[in-house]
Design an enzyme around this catalytic site. Structure first.
Site, PDB file in Angstrom:
ATOM      1  N   ASN A  13       0.864  -1.375   0.123  1.00  0.00           N
ATOM      2  CA  ASN A  13      -0.129  -0.138  -0.061  1.00  0.00           C
ATOM      3  C   ASN A  13       0.864   1.383  -0.059  1.00  0.00           C
ATOM      4  O   ASN A  13       1.079   1.867  -1.211  1.00  0.00           O
ATOM      5  CB  ASN A  13      -1.078   0.209   1.102  1.00  0.00           C
ATOM      6  CG  ASN A  13      -2.143   0.889   1.229  1.00  0.00           C
ATOM      7  OD1 ASN A  13      -2.040   2.003   0.530  1.00  0.00           O
ATOM      8  ND2 ASN A  13      -3.066   0.964   2.032  1.00  0.00           N
ATOM      9  N   ASP A  14       1.558   1.545   1.128  1.00  0.00           N
ATOM     10  CA  ASP A  14       2.137   2.861   1.218  1.00  0.00           C
ATOM     11  C   ASP A  14       3.223   2.940   0.321  1.00  0.00           C
ATOM     12  O   ASP A  14       3.769   3.966  -0.213  1.00  0.00           O
ATOM     13  CB  ASP A  14       2.713   2.969   2.773  1.00  0.00           C
ATOM     14  CG  ASP A  14       1.338   3.171   3.622  1.00  0.00           C
ATOM     15  OD1 ASP A  14       0.280   3.590   3.255  1.00  0.00           O
ATOM     16  OD2 ASP A  14       1.822   2.669   4.778  1.00  0.00           O
ATOM     17  N   VAL A  15       4.189   1.788  -0.163  1.00  0.00           N
ATOM     18  CA  VAL A  15       5.134   2.053  -1.056  1.00  0.00           C
ATOM     19  C   VAL A  15       4.850   2.272  -2.244  1.00  0.00           C
ATOM     20  O   VAL A  15       5.616   2.413  -3.132  1.00  0.00           O
ATOM     21  CB  VAL A  15       5.849   0.449  -0.635  1.00  0.00           C
ATOM     22  CG1 VAL A  15       6.417   0.370   0.471  1.00  0.00           C
ATOM     23  CG2 VAL A  15       5.138  -0.609  -1.284  1.00  0.00           C
TER      24      VAL A  15
END
Lengths: 482, 103
Positions: free
Chosen positions: A408-410
């Protein structure tokens, strides 16, 4: 000229003691070689064994040859019993735990080492003999030993609980001044004991400051880790790891024990560098991580979220099988679902269809740098298919499909174009530059940084909802049927 | 102030070791590929388990019952760190073994 009380005594020694120093020298050399070999993929396994060999050497040597004023080590059966208990428990835990739980485990074992160092320092304090003048050398090794060891212990336990999902984040800015104050009090306590030790008539030093320091350090360790966001946990564990190394080194100072000193300092400095490397990988400063800025942020969302578009398993299979170039971006979701084997199976199937498949590994994919590589290696994914972020990003615009599995965040483009985002500036895998994006995800939940991911609302993005394992299973069936 | 100088003088050799070990630690791992970060951290974690040597010394020269009990726990904790650390690292690295020719 000053006189020194500590060294004015006749040094008695046995051949065994002389031999022991030689053993410690060999152990230290083996630690260095082990660490060096551990930093190369080809020799890593051997390096670990060499270091373990050095360790057993140091332990056996200590039991056999260590003397204090000619007195040998006593209670050997009890020591062996304790050793057997610890070894059995350690072995079983280390063998049984799932690969996804590795980061917690490292944190747990690190905490044990910290507690051990703190206990040693704690037990040595009553032995201080201040009759012939205050031995500052011992005080300055014991007090920080207690402090660092205890902080490392409670901090590691909190980190363990957080990664295990037992403990949530405590996102409040109020902790920052409290922590700074606590740190100040602990440091002044150490200075105070040095300057004005409470020397009793029998030459012993009042022990209450040590117990106070122990209590404060335990609280500090908890409060230090509590506000730090889960995404930063690897950095914290690495930092606590080097703390424990320092605590061990203080023990080495205390006993004039070279093996403890070199081992501890090596880990202390190597651990610090490793911590900095991890921070660099996330483009964040260590100060920022410690201040808990990640968790405390929660910047307001300004952009409209928009709508997401779903895709069926069938369509996904077709899209993938008729692409030329596919890049898989695995994340923690893949690891949690234990889907790495299925993932590899799908990749093999796609390759049979003539699709070029690669894996894009973000430096902090999973929960720790390199964690994802370990997981994929477990599933027999060939090493040369794993590409690092900087290597793969230029290729993404020429990629037909990017499959984001449980990450997700990456892959959040907000890191590049939204200065108000808490992750702004973090290097990401630029999945949004590919021609098509498929995101496999359980639901619309947010990632570890707890922020909206605009990749999901990109017009080129299709969502495939469901547990990664189930989705991959179905996908494999569909591709087989094509 | 003289205490500080006294400390520096008594421990001069130790301080040399500290300074050189710090540099050595930095040098040894500064070129590590990201792939090995986790195993390396785990391996380093096992190495600081050398604190068990201190636990054995405390336990081996303990005279009171309370010291023996505490020492007993210290040895258990240290052993957990050492054995657990090395076994976990080995298990992680086990998975790199089958990889074909890495340059």
């Amino acid at each position: 000229m000053n006189t020194i009380h500590e060294v004015i005594k006749t040094l008695r020694f046995t051949e065994g003691q002389s031999l022991l120093e030689l053993i410690y020298l060999i152990a230290s050399v083996l630690f260095v070689f082990g660490l060096k070999m551990l930093s190369k993929p080809d020799t890593a396994k051997k390096g670990n064994l060499w270091a373990a060999f050095g360790m057993s050497f140091a332990i056996v040597g200590t039991i056999l040859f260590h003397r204090v004023d000619g007195e040998p080590i006593r209670h050997i059966p009890l020591i062996l019993l304790a050793f057997a208990i610890g070894a059995t428990a350690g072995w079983i835990i280390a063998r049984r735990v799932k690969m996804t739980a590795m980061p917690q485990l490292v944190s747990l074992f690190n905490g044990m080492g910290g507690a051990c160092a703190a206990l040693i320092a704690l037990m040595e304090f009553p032995h201080i003999d201040a009759a012939g003048g205050v031995p500052y050398g011992q005080l300055i090794t014991i007090m920080p030993g207690v402090m660092i060891g205890t902080v490392s212990f409670t901090g590691s336990m909190i980190a363990f609980g957080k990664l295990n999902g037992n403990i949530g984040d405590l996102r409040t800015k109020a902790l920052r001044p409290v922590n700074i104050l606590l740190l100040m009090i602990m440091l002044s306590l150490i200075v105070w004991v040095m300057v004005r030790p409470d020397v009793h008539a029998d030459g012993h030093i009042g022990a209450w400051p040590v117990y106070l320091l122990l209590g404060l350090s335990a609280i500090y360790g908890v409060l230090f880790v509590m506000p730090i966001g889960g995404a930063d946990m690897p950095v914290v564990i690495s930092l606590l790891n080097s703390f424990t190394g320092l605590a061990a080194a203080f023990g080495g100072f205390l006993y004039h024990n070279q093996a403890m000193l070199t081992g501890g300092i090596l880990v202390g400095s190597a651990g610090t560098i490793l911590t900095v490397l991890m921070c660099n990988a996330m483009n964040r400063s260590l100060i920022n991580v410690i201040a808990g800025a990640f968790g405390g942020g929660g910047a307001p969302q300004t952009k409209e979220a928009g709508t997401v578009k779903e895709i069926s398993v069938n369509d996904t299979a077709v899209l993938l099988a008729y692409s030329k170039k596919v890049i898989v971006v695995p994340g923690y979701g893949l690891a949690v679902a234990q889907a790495q084997h299925l993932c590899n199976e799908m990749v093999k199937l796609l390759e049979e269809h003539g699709v070029e498949v690669q894996f894009a590994i973000h430096p902090v994919a999973g929960r720790m740098p390199g964690h994802m590589n370990v997981l994929l290696a477990e599933a027999d994914v060939p090493y040369d298919k794993l590409k690092e972020m900087d290597e793969i990003n230029p290729e993404l615009p020429n990629t037909d499909v990017v499959v984001v599995i449980g990450a997700n965040d990456v892959v959040n483009p907000a890191a590049e174009d939204d200065p108000s985002s808490p992750i702004y500036g973090m290097p990401i895998i630029r999945a949004h530059t590919a021609r098509n994006i498929i995101v496999m995800k359980r639901g619309m939940g947010k990632g570890y940084a707890d922020i909206e991911n605009f990749l999901f609302y990109d017009p080129k993005t299709r969502m495939l909802f469901g547990n990664a394992k189930d989705s991959l299973q179905k996908l494999i069936e569909e591709i087989k049927n094509l | 102030m003289s205490e500080v100088f006294e400390f520096l003088y008594v421990n001069r050799e130790m301080l040399f070791i500290v300074a050189l070990s710090v540099l050595l630690g930095i040098e040894v791992i500064s070129h590590v590929p990201a792939v090995l970060h986790t195993p390396l951290m785990s391996g380093a974690n096992a190495i600081h388990g050398v604190v068990i040597v201190g636990a054995i010394i405390v336990m081996g020269h303990a005279h009171s019952t309370s010291a023996i009990v505490l020492g007993f726990f210290a040895v258990i904790l240290g052993t957990l760190n050492v054995v657990g650390g090395f076994v976990v690292t080995d298990r992680m690295l086990e998975m790199f073994r089958k990889k074909p020719g890495k340059k």
